[in-house]
Design a protein around this motif. Structure first.
Motif, PDB file in Angstrom:
ATOM      1  N   PRO A  15     -16.199   3.389   0.338  1.00 46.21           N
ATOM      2  CA  PRO A  15     -15.838   4.682  -0.275  1.00 46.21           C
ATOM      3  C   PRO A  15     -14.360   4.837  -0.600  1.00 46.21           C
ATOM      4  N   GLN A  16     -13.493   4.107   0.090  1.00 43.87           N
ATOM      5  CA  GLN A  16     -12.058   4.199  -0.174  1.00 43.87           C
ATOM      6  C   GLN A  16     -11.543   3.032  -1.018  1.00 43.87           C
ATOM      7  N   GLY A  17     -12.466   2.159  -1.437  1.00 38.14           N
ATOM      8  CA  GLY A  17     -12.067   0.920  -2.086  1.00 38.14           C
ATOM      9  C   GLY A  17     -11.236   1.094  -3.336  1.00 38.14           C
ATOM     10  N   LYS A  18     -11.688   1.937  -4.247  1.00 35.28           N
ATOM     11  CA  LYS A  18     -10.997   2.087  -5.532  1.00 35.28           C
ATOM     12  C   LYS A  18      -9.580   2.608  -5.339  1.00 35.28           C
ATOM     13  N   LYS A  19      -9.429   3.641  -4.517  1.00 29.80           N
ATOM     14  CA  LYS A  19      -8.111   4.235  -4.289  1.00 29.80           C
ATOM     15  C   LYS A  19      -7.165   3.226  -3.644  1.00 29.80           C
ATOM     16  N   VAL A  20      -7.656   2.499  -2.641  1.00 30.33           N
ATOM     17  CA  VAL A  20      -6.828   1.524  -1.936  1.00 30.33           C
ATOM     18  C   VAL A  20      -6.445   0.375  -2.863  1.00 30.33           C
ATOM     19  N   ALA A  21      -7.399  -0.086  -3.680  1.00 29.69           N
ATOM     20  CA  ALA A  21      -7.121  -1.192  -4.607  1.00 29.69           C
ATOM     21  C   ALA A  21      -6.069  -0.800  -5.622  1.00 29.69           C
ATOM     22  N   GLN A  22      -6.134   0.420  -6.126  1.00 32.20           N
ATOM     23  CA  GLN A  22      -5.144   0.881  -7.101  1.00 32.20           C
ATOM     24  C   GLN A  22      -3.750   0.931  -6.480  1.00 32.20           C
ATOM     25  N   ALA A  23      -3.675   1.426  -5.249  1.00 32.72           N
ATOM     26  CA  ALA A  23      -2.382   1.475  -4.555  1.00 32.72           C
ATOM     27  C   ALA A  23      -1.851   0.072  -4.302  1.00 32.72           C
ATOM     28  N   LEU A  24      -2.731  -0.832  -3.928  1.00 28.36           N
ATOM     29  CA  LEU A  24      -2.329  -2.205  -3.626  1.00 28.36           C
ATOM     30  C   LEU A  24      -1.757  -2.898  -4.853  1.00 28.36           C
ATOM     31  N   VAL A  25      -2.447  -2.790  -5.976  1.00 28.47           N
ATOM     32  CA  VAL A  25      -1.985  -3.433  -7.209  1.00 28.47           C
ATOM     33  C   VAL A  25      -0.619  -2.881  -7.621  1.00 28.47           C
TER      34      VAL A  25
ATOM     35  N   GLY B 297     -17.780  -9.348  -8.937  1.00 32.54           N
ATOM     36  CA  GLY B 297     -18.477  -8.120  -9.303  1.00 32.54           C
ATOM     37  C   GLY B 297     -18.478  -7.085  -8.198  1.00 32.54           C
ATOM     38  N   SER B 298     -18.239  -7.514  -6.962  1.00 34.64           N
ATOM     39  CA  SER B 298     -18.255  -6.612  -5.812  1.00 34.64           C
ATOM     40  C   SER B 298     -16.878  -6.389  -5.198  1.00 34.64           C
ATOM     41  N   LEU B 299     -15.856  -7.029  -5.776  1.00 30.60           N
ATOM     42  CA  LEU B 299     -14.525  -6.967  -5.191  1.00 30.60           C
ATOM     43  C   LEU B 299     -13.463  -6.599  -6.214  1.00 30.60           C
ATOM     44  N   TYR B 300     -12.518  -5.786  -5.780  1.00 27.96           N
ATOM     45  CA  TYR B 300     -11.284  -5.615  -6.535  1.00 27.96           C
ATOM     46  C   TYR B 300     -10.357  -6.752  -6.113  1.00 27.96           C
ATOM     47  N   VAL B 301      -9.775  -7.450  -7.077  1.00 28.69           N
ATOM     48  CA  VAL B 301      -8.948  -8.617  -6.784  1.00 28.69           C
ATOM     49  C   VAL B 301      -7.515  -8.345  -7.250  1.00 28.69           C
ATOM     50  N   SER B 302      -6.560  -8.502  -6.362  1.00 28.30           N
ATOM     51  CA  SER B 302      -5.157  -8.264  -6.705  1.00 28.30           C
ATOM     52  C   SER B 302      -4.609  -9.403  -7.556  1.00 28.30           C
ATOM     53  N   ASP B 303      -3.432  -9.190  -8.115  1.00 21.88           N
ATOM     54  CA  ASP B 303      -2.699 -10.309  -8.715  1.00 21.88           C
ATOM     55  C   ASP B 303      -2.394 -11.325  -7.613  1.00 21.88           C
TER      56      ASP B 303
ATOM     57  N   LEU C  32       0.834  -1.203   0.000  1.00 22.41           N
ATOM     58  CA  LEU C  32       0.000   0.000   0.000  1.00 22.41           C
ATOM     59  C   LEU C  32       0.868   1.254   0.000  1.00 22.41           C
ATOM     60  N   TYR C  33       1.920   1.244   0.814  1.00 21.62           N
ATOM     61  CA  TYR C  33       2.793   2.418   0.892  1.00 21.62           C
ATOM     62  C   TYR C  33       3.514   2.663  -0.433  1.00 21.62           C
TER      63      TYR C  33
ATOM     64  N   THR D 152     -19.133  -2.537   4.347  1.00 20.54           N
ATOM     65  CA  THR D 152     -18.890  -2.368   5.773  1.00 20.54           C
ATOM     66  C   THR D 152     -17.415  -2.554   6.094  1.00 20.54           C
ATOM     67  N   SER D 153     -16.791  -3.478   5.364  1.00 15.53           N
ATOM     68  CA  SER D 153     -15.354  -3.740   5.510  1.00 15.53           C
ATOM     69  C   SER D 153     -14.635  -3.299   4.248  1.00 15.53           C
ATOM     70  N   LEU D 154     -13.511  -2.617   4.405  1.00 17.50           N
ATOM     71  CA  LEU D 154     -12.691  -2.208   3.268  1.00 17.50           C
ATOM     72  C   LEU D 154     -11.977  -3.404   2.665  1.00 17.50           C
ATOM     73  N   MET D 155     -11.295  -4.169   3.510  1.00 19.28           N
ATOM     74  CA  MET D 155     -10.565  -5.350   3.050  1.00 19.28           C
ATOM     75  C   MET D 155     -10.123  -6.167   4.248  1.00 19.28           C
TER      76      MET D 155
END
Length: 293
Positions: free
Chosen positions: A242-252, A118-124, A71-72, A100-103
């Motif tokens: 609400p923070q899902g997209k931003k966090v998922a992009q950073a994670l990937v 359809g409801s989750l961003y999935v990492s490699d 994430l960092y 309710t839960s971010l991840m």
């Protein structure tokens, strides 16, 4: 790697001043004590040596660290706060789906998240196909089970939760008898201790003898045999948070950096998850391992 260390240390004070990013862990898998012991006061972003300092499985601890570093490196510099949740296997997906839960702080089997993509961003894949190996852990006083040879494994009873789809599929593709039990991991281990069943599949423990000491009870793997759990594991992030997209992009982005630098494999090897002691052990479900031509 030195410049990474100094970069982490340079920004550690500014990170601490930012509001925390809340990531959930399961309370029945709460590794916070051993996680804190492993850090031993070190900044999590500075960790480059993942060598275990206690026996036992360190997969969850390593994933908690890799997640924060990814994430960092991906640009999400808020500190992480782990929140324990008493979820059952199905309700953890409910919380991710409704936002309710971010991840979660641990990876999940790809097979288990297929119906929720359809409801989750999935990492490699964090754990790649064929990397997750498990031992057949029996009670240390069950000498008869410990002495079984590969050709005698049809005599072995192994407890498994049928809701753990990958574990179940791996086990039924072996000569062993699967004993179905829907309940907590700890209760299944208690069944092994009481000799209600012979064994349980557990990823290999760190230590000279690969033994697992749980609440004063000692368990040991049957030597020279192992099971490969045939799937990949991934971090997932809620699309409805609400923070899902931003966090998922950073994670990937951050996981890609860690993978390119070899840190993910290094972490799994140093922590004992990819365990060199069992490198030449016989895979009981070898027919499930598809090799690329």
């Amino acid at each position: 790697m030195k410049y990474v260390f100094y970069l982490f240390m340079l920004f550690s004070s500014s990170v601490a001043a930012k509001p925390a990013l809340v990531i959930d862990i399961l309370s029945n898998e709460n590794f916070s004590e051993r996680y804190s012991a492993f850090l031993n006061g070190r900044d999590v972003l500075s960790i480059t040596d993942f060598t275990a300092n206690t026996d036992g499985s360190h997969l969850e601890i390593v994933e908690m660290i890799l997640l924060q570093q990814a994430l960092y490196l991906g640009g999400e510099t808020r500190p992480v706060e782990f929140r324990a949740q008493p979820w059952a296997a199905n309700t953890e997906f409910d919380a991710l789906i409704d936002g309710t839960s971010l991840m979660l702080a641990r990876s999940m089997w790809h097979e288990d998240i297929l119906n929720y993509r359809g409801s989750l961003y999935v990492s490699d894949a964090v754990i790649e196909f064929g990397q997750y190996e498990a031992g057949l852990y029996v009670s240390a006083d069950n000498l008869q089970a410990q002495q079984l040879q590969l050709s005698q494994l049809n005599k072995l009873t192994v407890v498994v939760n049928p809701r753990w789809h990958v574990d179940w599929r791996a086990l039924i593709n072996t000569p062993m008898s699967a004993i179905s039990y829907i309940g907590p991991w700890e209760e299944m281990l208690a069944m092994v201790k009481a000799n209600v069943v012979d064994a349980m599949m557990i990823n290999f423990s760190v230590g000279a003898n690969l033994d697992l000491n749980y609440e004063g009870h000692l368990f040991t793997p049957i030597k020279n045999v192992k099971v490969v759990l045939p799937d990949t594991r991934h971090f997932v992030v809620s699309k409805n948070h609400p923070q899902g997209k931003k966090v998922a992009q950073a994670l990937v982005k951050g996981l890609k950096v860690l993978r390119q630098r070899g840190i993910i494999n290094k972490a799994f090897q140093q922590s004992g998850f990819i365990n060199q002691q069992v490198k030449d052990w016989q895979v009981v479900n070898q027919q499930m391992i598809v090799t690329k031509q």
